[in-house]
Structures are given as C-alpha cells and as structure tokens.
Design a protein around this motif. Structure first.
Motif, PDB file in Angstrom:
ATOM      1  N   ILE A  66      -9.649  97.991  27.572  1.00 36.55           N
ATOM      2  CA  ILE A  66      -9.356  96.737  28.276  1.00 36.55           C
ATOM      3  C   ILE A  66      -8.237  95.992  27.540  1.00 36.55           C
ATOM      4  O   ILE A  66      -7.379  95.346  28.161  1.00 36.55           O
ATOM      5  CB  ILE A  66     -10.627  95.873  28.381  1.00 36.55           C
ATOM      6  N   HIS A  67      -8.239  96.084  26.224  1.00 37.01           N
ATOM      7  CA  HIS A  67      -7.155  95.503  25.424  1.00 37.01           C
ATOM      8  C   HIS A  67      -5.814  96.112  25.858  1.00 37.01           C
ATOM      9  O   HIS A  67      -4.815  95.401  26.040  1.00 37.01           O
ATOM     10  CB  HIS A  67      -7.417  95.802  23.943  1.00 37.01           C
ATOM     11  N   GLN A  68      -5.793  97.425  26.053  1.00 40.92           N
ATOM     12  CA  GLN A  68      -4.578  98.107  26.470  1.00 40.92           C
ATOM     13  C   GLN A  68      -4.138  97.647  27.857  1.00 40.92           C
ATOM     14  O   GLN A  68      -2.936  97.461  28.112  1.00 40.92           O
ATOM     15  CB  GLN A  68      -4.815  99.622  26.470  1.00 40.92           C
ATOM     16  N   VAL A  69      -5.109  97.447  28.750  1.00 38.33           N
ATOM     17  CA  VAL A  69      -4.791  96.950  30.097  1.00 38.33           C
ATOM     18  C   VAL A  69      -4.160  95.561  30.014  1.00 38.33           C
ATOM     19  O   VAL A  69      -3.146  95.281  30.674  1.00 38.33           O
ATOM     20  CB  VAL A  69      -6.055  96.918  30.982  1.00 38.33           C
ATOM     21  N   MET A  70      -4.755  94.702  29.209  1.00 42.04           N
ATOM     22  CA  MET A  70      -4.234  93.333  29.079  1.00 42.04           C
ATOM     23  C   MET A  70      -2.819  93.331  28.494  1.00 42.04           C
ATOM     24  O   MET A  70      -1.964  92.541  28.916  1.00 42.04           O
ATOM     25  CB  MET A  70      -5.166  92.501  28.195  1.00 42.04           C
ATOM     26  N   ILE A  71      -2.540  94.210  27.542  1.00 40.66           N
ATOM     27  CA  ILE A  71      -1.196  94.300  26.964  1.00 40.66           C
ATOM     28  C   ILE A  71      -0.182  94.692  28.043  1.00 40.66           C
ATOM     29  O   ILE A  71       0.920  94.133  28.121  1.00 40.66           O
ATOM     30  CB  ILE A  71      -1.188  95.318  25.803  1.00 40.66           C
ATOM     31  N   ILE A  72      -0.555  95.660  28.874  1.00 39.06           N
ATOM     32  CA  ILE A  72       0.340  96.091  29.960  1.00 39.06           C
ATOM     33  C   ILE A  72       0.648  94.929  30.894  1.00 39.06           C
ATOM     34  O   ILE A  72       1.812  94.681  31.263  1.00 39.06           O
ATOM     35  CB  ILE A  72      -0.295  97.264  30.739  1.00 39.06           C
ATOM     36  N   LEU A  73      -0.398  94.175  31.285  1.00 35.67           N
ATOM     37  CA  LEU A  73      -0.206  93.071  32.226  1.00 35.67           C
ATOM     38  C   LEU A  73       0.593  91.939  31.592  1.00 35.67           C
ATOM     39  O   LEU A  73       1.461  91.331  32.249  1.00 35.67           O
ATOM     40  CB  LEU A  73      -1.566  92.557  32.716  1.00 35.67           C
ATOM     41  N   LEU A  74       0.323  91.630  30.322  1.00 35.80           N
ATOM     42  CA  LEU A  74       1.068  90.559  29.653  1.00 35.80           C
ATOM     43  C   LEU A  74       2.522  90.961  29.414  1.00 35.80           C
ATOM     44  O   LEU A  74       3.435  90.129  29.537  1.00 35.80           O
ATOM     45  CB  LEU A  74       0.392  90.197  28.331  1.00 35.80           C
ATOM     46  N   ASP A  75       2.774  92.218  29.062  1.00 35.76           N
ATOM     47  CA  ASP A  75       4.153  92.700  28.911  1.00 35.76           C
ATOM     48  C   ASP A  75       4.934  92.513  30.204  1.00 35.76           C
ATOM     49  O   ASP A  75       6.068  92.021  30.200  1.00 35.76           O
ATOM     50  CB  ASP A  75       4.157  94.188  28.519  1.00 35.76           C
ATOM     51  N   ASN A  76       4.300  92.919  31.321  1.00 34.25           N
ATOM     52  CA  ASN A  76       4.974  92.770  32.618  1.00 34.25           C
ATOM     53  C   ASN A  76       5.217  91.300  32.949  1.00 34.25           C
ATOM     54  O   ASN A  76       6.283  90.930  33.446  1.00 34.25           O
ATOM     55  CB  ASN A  76       4.136  93.417  33.724  1.00 34.25           C
ATOM     56  N   ALA A  77       4.202  90.470  32.674  1.00 31.13           N
ATOM     57  CA  ALA A  77       4.326  89.045  33.008  1.00 31.13           C
ATOM     58  C   ALA A  77       5.472  88.394  32.234  1.00 31.13           C
ATOM     59  O   ALA A  77       6.250  87.604  32.792  1.00 31.13           O
ATOM     60  CB  ALA A  77       3.007  88.335  32.720  1.00 31.13           C
ATOM     61  N   ILE A  78       5.589  88.729  30.957  1.00 32.66           N
ATOM     62  CA  ILE A  78       6.661  88.132  30.144  1.00 32.66           C
ATOM     63  C   ILE A  78       8.025  88.691  30.545  1.00 32.66           C
ATOM     64  O   ILE A  78       9.023  87.956  30.589  1.00 32.66           O
ATOM     65  CB  ILE A  78       6.372  88.358  28.652  1.00 32.66           C
ATOM     66  N   LYS A  79       8.076  89.983  30.866  1.00 35.51           N
ATOM     67  CA  LYS A  79       9.357  90.590  31.250  1.00 35.51           C
ATOM     68  C   LYS A  79       9.904  89.993  32.546  1.00 35.51           C
ATOM     69  O   LYS A  79      11.116  89.794  32.693  1.00 35.51           O
ATOM     70  CB  LYS A  79       9.184  92.101  31.433  1.00 35.51           C
ATOM     71  N   TYR A  80       9.010  89.728  33.494  1.00 35.49           N
ATOM     72  CA  TYR A  80       9.468  89.330  34.822  1.00 35.49           C
ATOM     73  C   TYR A  80       9.268  87.841  35.101  1.00 35.49           C
ATOM     74  O   TYR A  80       9.046  87.433  36.235  1.00 35.49           O
ATOM     75  CB  TYR A  80       8.767  90.199  35.879  1.00 35.49           C
ATOM     76  N   THR A  81       9.309  87.041  34.063  1.00 37.69           N
ATOM     77  CA  THR A  81       9.321  85.578  34.213  1.00 37.69           C
ATOM     78  C   THR A  81      10.559  85.020  33.518  1.00 37.69           C
ATOM     79  O   THR A  81      11.129  85.667  32.627  1.00 37.69           O
ATOM     80  CB  THR A  81       8.055  84.941  33.603  1.00 37.69           C
ATOM     81  N   LYS A  82      10.933  83.823  33.919  1.00 34.45           N
ATOM     82  CA  LYS A  82      12.107  83.153  33.359  1.00 34.45           C
ATOM     83  C   LYS A  82      11.672  81.940  32.532  1.00 34.45           C
ATOM     84  O   LYS A  82      10.499  81.537  32.587  1.00 34.45           O
ATOM     85  CB  LYS A  82      13.035  82.721  34.493  1.00 34.45           C
ATOM     86  N   PRO A  83      12.593  81.353  31.775  1.00 34.86           N
ATOM     87  CA  PRO A  83      12.251  80.119  31.048  1.00 34.86           C
ATOM     88  C   PRO A  83      11.646  79.076  31.977  1.00 34.86           C
ATOM     89  O   PRO A  83      12.048  78.936  33.131  1.00 34.86           O
ATOM     90  CB  PRO A  83      13.589  79.665  30.474  1.00 34.86           C
ATOM     91  N   ASN A  84      10.618  78.357  31.444  1.00 32.72           N
ATOM     92  CA  ASN A  84       9.871  77.316  32.168  1.00 32.72           C
ATOM     93  C   ASN A  84       8.855  77.882  33.167  1.00 32.72           C
ATOM     94  O   ASN A  84       8.143  77.103  33.812  1.00 32.72           O
ATOM     95  CB  ASN A  84      10.817  76.333  32.893  1.00 32.72           C
ATOM     96  N   ASP A  85       8.787  79.219  33.311  1.00 34.54           N
ATOM     97  CA  ASP A  85       7.721  79.809  34.140  1.00 34.54           C
ATOM     98  C   ASP A  85       6.409  79.788  33.370  1.00 34.54           C
ATOM     99  O   ASP A  85       6.395  79.659  32.138  1.00 34.54           O
ATOM    100  CB  ASP A  85       8.070  81.251  34.522  1.00 34.54           C
TER     101      ASP A  85
END
Length: 435
Positions: free
Chosen positions: A329-348
C-alpha cells in the motif's frame, strides 16, 4: 512472427474443436445406445415374462409316467422330463409347436393358421434350450421364443417351441431406431457447432493475453530503446571530445544519468509486472493504523510540494486499524503522490482523504492539477499508456505506475478508480476490505 502466431492459434482452435466434437459425439452416441438397450429391455420385458411363466406352468405340470421297456413289457420311469400341455391355457398371442427329434412339426392340427401360412418358415434350433431368442418370418412377423426338451408318453424325445408375437414391440423399437439415427445426425451438427463455440471461448483468454503480451513487448522495446539510444548518443559525443573537462560536458552527463535512472526504474517496474503476471507475488499482512502510516509517508512529499509551491493536505478520518500489506500500500501511495506532484502546477492542491464506508477503507488522492481527458480515463491503467508522452518522458514517467498500483490493490481484493476532480484535476479512489 505475428502471422505465424495467428496460424498457430487457428491450428489450435481447429484441434480443440475436433477434440471437443469427438468427445461430445461419443458421449451422445453412448447415451443413445444405452437408452436403446434400456428401452429394448423394457419393451420386451412383458413377452419374456410371459414365456417364462408359461415355462414354469408347464414344469409344474410335469408327469413321469411309467413307460414300457423290453419284450416283457416291464414298466420303468422315463429318464427325461415330460411337459404336460393338456389343460394349459396360453395367451392368444402365444402359440406352441411340438417337434420330433428331427425337428419336424407334429401338432399341425393345433397350430392352425400359423402352420398353414408360415410353418415351413419357422426356424428351429434344438441346441437352443431354456433361453429366449428372436426370430422373424418373411421379415414381416416377429416372435420371441423358448425351446423345451421332453419325452412323450411313448418314450420318444420331442421339443416344444413356445412362440410369442412381438410385432408391436418390434415396431416401437424400429421407430425409436429411426428417431435415434435422425437424432445422431442432429447431434453431430450440434456437437460441431458447440465444439467450435467452446473451443473459441476457451482460446479467447489466451488470444487476448497473447495480444497483450505482443503489445507489452513492443511497448517495452520502444520504451527501453529511447533511453538506451540517448545514453549511447551522449557517450559517443563524449568520446569524440576526450580532452574536454567534465564541467564542459555536464549537461550531457546529467542527461545520461537521468536516462540511466529512468531505465533502472523502468526495469524494476517491468520485473514487478512480470512477477505479477506469473502470480508469484503474495501478501504479508499486518494490522496497522493506516492514518498514522500515511502521515509518516507524506512527510518527504510535503517538503517537495512546498518547494514547488504546492499544497499537500491531509484529511484522515479512518481512525481504525486495518489488516493489509503496508509495504505494498505504501508503494501504491508513492505512485499516486508522484503522479499528483508531476501533474500539478504551483498553487495547486493535493489532498489525501481517508474514511470508513460500508465496512471498507477508502483512500482518495485528489488534486487540482491539469486533469485527464475522457480517453485517458479509459486507458489510464493500461501499461505504457501516457496521455502526453513527451511530458511524461521529461518528468521520468514510464507509463507503468498505475498498472502496478491496480495490481497491488487487486492483491488485497480491493478496487481502484480514477475520475475527474471537480472543478478541475484528477481523483484516484481506492477501496480496501478491512480484513
């Protein structure tokens, strides 16, 4: 290569179809034969019983008169049984024929019409005694019979041939046989159709897996070729200018290292998916406080988000212990957080929300980033799928993360779904059973 594989699949389909056809046909034919013999026994049961009862009645009426022997006329009992016919009442459809030692009919006056019309055609075999047999007269009239051996009052050997007419029974069996043959023809056609459908359906998962494997190999080859090509090109450039300082080639060196890291990550992901496909991965479950684990997990990501002027918020309301493999589950969360940070912009904003609903643990990672298209929603969990390949490659993405996340969640018998986050962005919801 693909053409050969398709030929192999077609060949296997035909082979399976013929095998299934043979098995189904044999089963139907054996079942039909069993039914035929069962019906035959049932239909002829009454006639066989009738012959047996008459035989028993005749045996009950046995008389053993004294017969003369020698010139002196001495009397002694006969050595063989004699059946008494006098007074025996026989069913109208049953007749009897008395024959001498040579098989000649002796009671022509009693058997009447059957002798006048068919007497010469009534077959007789004096070796067949006490067992029921079948016979046909002119292939139009059918009888079942039984032969008995006895002696008459004069000490002469004679045979009694009991016959019962079975025309109606024969007609029933002939009609059934015709129906059976027609049924066999229909069964063969249905077996052929059913065999094709069964074989095709049985091969369908194999064909789909084969297509996925071909696509996976092609995509993997393409994805691996890109970083290898970049690494090779940059290394060749370095060799062309061996006297230059490292600082002068830092850009090429950095690009080579980044591609090597991406290649290493992709290799690990491919190995993980290979283990998943071979079903070699298991779970090591333990009871954990999920909210507390998530709090510890996001600390480095909160720092990273702050550096990029993004917000990473927590809304943790599960407040229970859950039996899960925390590492996966830790690995799943890392994948989702990596994607979230990659595909967001400043102030998101990125939000991790947990709650308990219908006895399940709900983990939701949502963001207010660039979002995903409707087409992307359909293919998001496919291997190597990336909505913007150029951007994904730039950020180090391989297109395997969500496929891995989906598999790890499925190992827990849970589900994962990606949707639009209104008014903008993406939301990924995970449902896990409590135990």
């Amino acid at each position: 290569m693909i053409v050969n594989e398709e030929k192999m699949i077609r060949k296997q389909l035909i082979k399976n179809m013929l095998y299934n056809f043979l098995i189904l046909t044999i089963i139907f034919i054996l079942f039909g034969i069993l039914m035929f013999h069962t019906l035959q026994i049932f239909v002829y049961e009454s006639s066989n019983r009738e012959l047996s009862l008459i035989k028993e009645k005749m045996e009950e009426g046995i008389k053993n008169p004294m017969i003369k022997k020698g010139n002196k006329g001495e009397l002694e009992p006969p050595k063989e049984k004699r059946f008494e016919l006098a007074g025996l009442q026989i069913n109208p459809r049953v007749t009897y024929v008395i024959r001498d030692e040579e098989g000649n009919i002796k009671n022509t006056d009693k058997i009447g019409r059957i002798y006048d019309e068919f007497g010469g055609s009534i077959s007789f075999d004096k070796t067949k005694l006490d067992s029921i047999y079948e016979m046909a007269i002119y292939n139009r009239y059918y009888y079942r019979g039984i032969n008995l051996k006895t002696i008459n009052e004069y000490g002469e050997t004679q045979y009694i041939q009991l016959l019962v007419n079975v025309d109606s029974e024969k007609m029933i069996m002939d009609n059934y046989l015709r129906i059976f043959m027609v049924g066999i023809g229909i069964t063969i056609m249905l077996s052929l159709i059913a065999s094709y459908i069964i074989s095709k359906r049985a091969l369908q998962p194999i064909v789909e897996n084969w297509k996925k494997q071909i696509e996976f190999v092609q995509n993997a080859s393409h994805e691996l070729r890109t970083p290898l090509t970049i690494i090779q090109t940059k290394q060749e450039l370095l060799l062309q200018e061996p006297n230059k300082k490292i600082i002068d080639q830092s850009e090429n060196i950095m690009l080579t290292l980044n591609e090597a890291k991406r290649l290493s990550k992709m290799t690990k992901d491919l190995m993980l998916l290979a283990r998943a496909d071979s079903e070699q991965m298991g779970l090591v479950k333990e009871e954990v406080d999920l909210d507390e684990r998530i709090k510890k997990l996001v600390i480095p990501y909160q720092e990273l988000a702050n550096m990029e002027e993004k917000k990473l918020e927590l809304d943790l309301n599960y407040q229970e212990k859950s039996l899960i493999d925390i590492n996966k589950i830790h690995q799943v969360m890392i994948i989702l957080l990596d994607n979230a940070i990659k595909y967001t912009k400043p102030n998101d904003t990125i939000t991790i929300h947990t709650k308990r609903k219908e006895g399940k643990c709900i983990i939701e990672v949502s963001d207010t980033g660039i979002g995903i298209s409707e087409e992307g929603l359909k293919h998001a969990f496919e291997r190597f799928y990336r909505e913007d390949k150029a951007r994904s490659r730039k950020t180090g993405g391989t297109g395997l993360g969500l496929s891995i996340a989906q598999y790890l969640v499925a190992l827990h018998k849970g589900s994962i779904k990606i949707t639009h986050n209104e008014p903008k962005g993406t939301s990924v919801k995970i449902k896990l059973p409590k135990h």
